[in-house]
Design a protein around this motif. Structure first.
Motif: not given
Length: 156
Positions: A76-80, A131-132, A134, A153-156
């Motif tokens: 999983e990629t993204g911020e935690t 964010c979204k 994930v 999460v994925e920053k938007l």
């Protein structure tokens, strides 16, 4: 609020286990956070190798083909979004209520993502940016430690 009241609030936060305090009224808003803002990165360890005892084979036996390595799940990629305290993770405000956030949902800055209960206090964990969601990393009513990943999460 004058400086004397602010000093009392800061002293209260530093002398307890409270990591974040927020007060909002019609004229002003005060937010006190303590502790370092740390970003955690999870790294997958290699799978342990099982020890297999040597097998006795008959001379006419044919060796079995090696098993294909299992396909690894995509990381999983993204911020935690990590737990700021030790407690119990809750996805909804009540057992019969809808969860605050679902996978795939876009949340706004300041929107509540979950609750971490610590010593009978319900601490709302809010999104720090738009964010979204994930992945939700914890199950409802699961204990969490300080720094445990709650969401990816994925920053938007």
């Amino acid at each position: 609020m004058d400086i004397k009241d602010l000093k009392v609030l800061i002293k209260m936060v530093t002398e307890t286990d409270i990591t974040e305090f927020e007060m909002d009224n019609s004229d002003e808003k005060v937010v006190i956070r303590r502790g370092p803002k740390t970003e955690y990165v999870a790294v997958a360890a290699p799978a342990p190798q099982a020890y297999a005892a040597p097998q006795q084979q008959a001379p006419s036996a044919v060796a079995a083909p090696a098993a294909a390595p299992a396909a690894e799940a995509p990381a999983e990629t993204g911020e935690t979004v990590n737990s700021p305290i030790v407690g119990t993770f809750y996805r909804a405000p009540a057992p019969d209520a809808a969860p605050y956030a679902e996978v795939g949902q876009v949340v706004e800055k300041g929107q509540v993502l979950c609750i971490v209960e610590a010593m009978k206090l319900m601490n709302e964990i809010e999104a720090e940016y738009r964010c979204k969601i994930v992945k939700i990393c914890k199950e409802n009513a699961q204990p969490v430690e300080f720094g445990d990943a709650l969401f990816i999460v994925e920053k938007l």
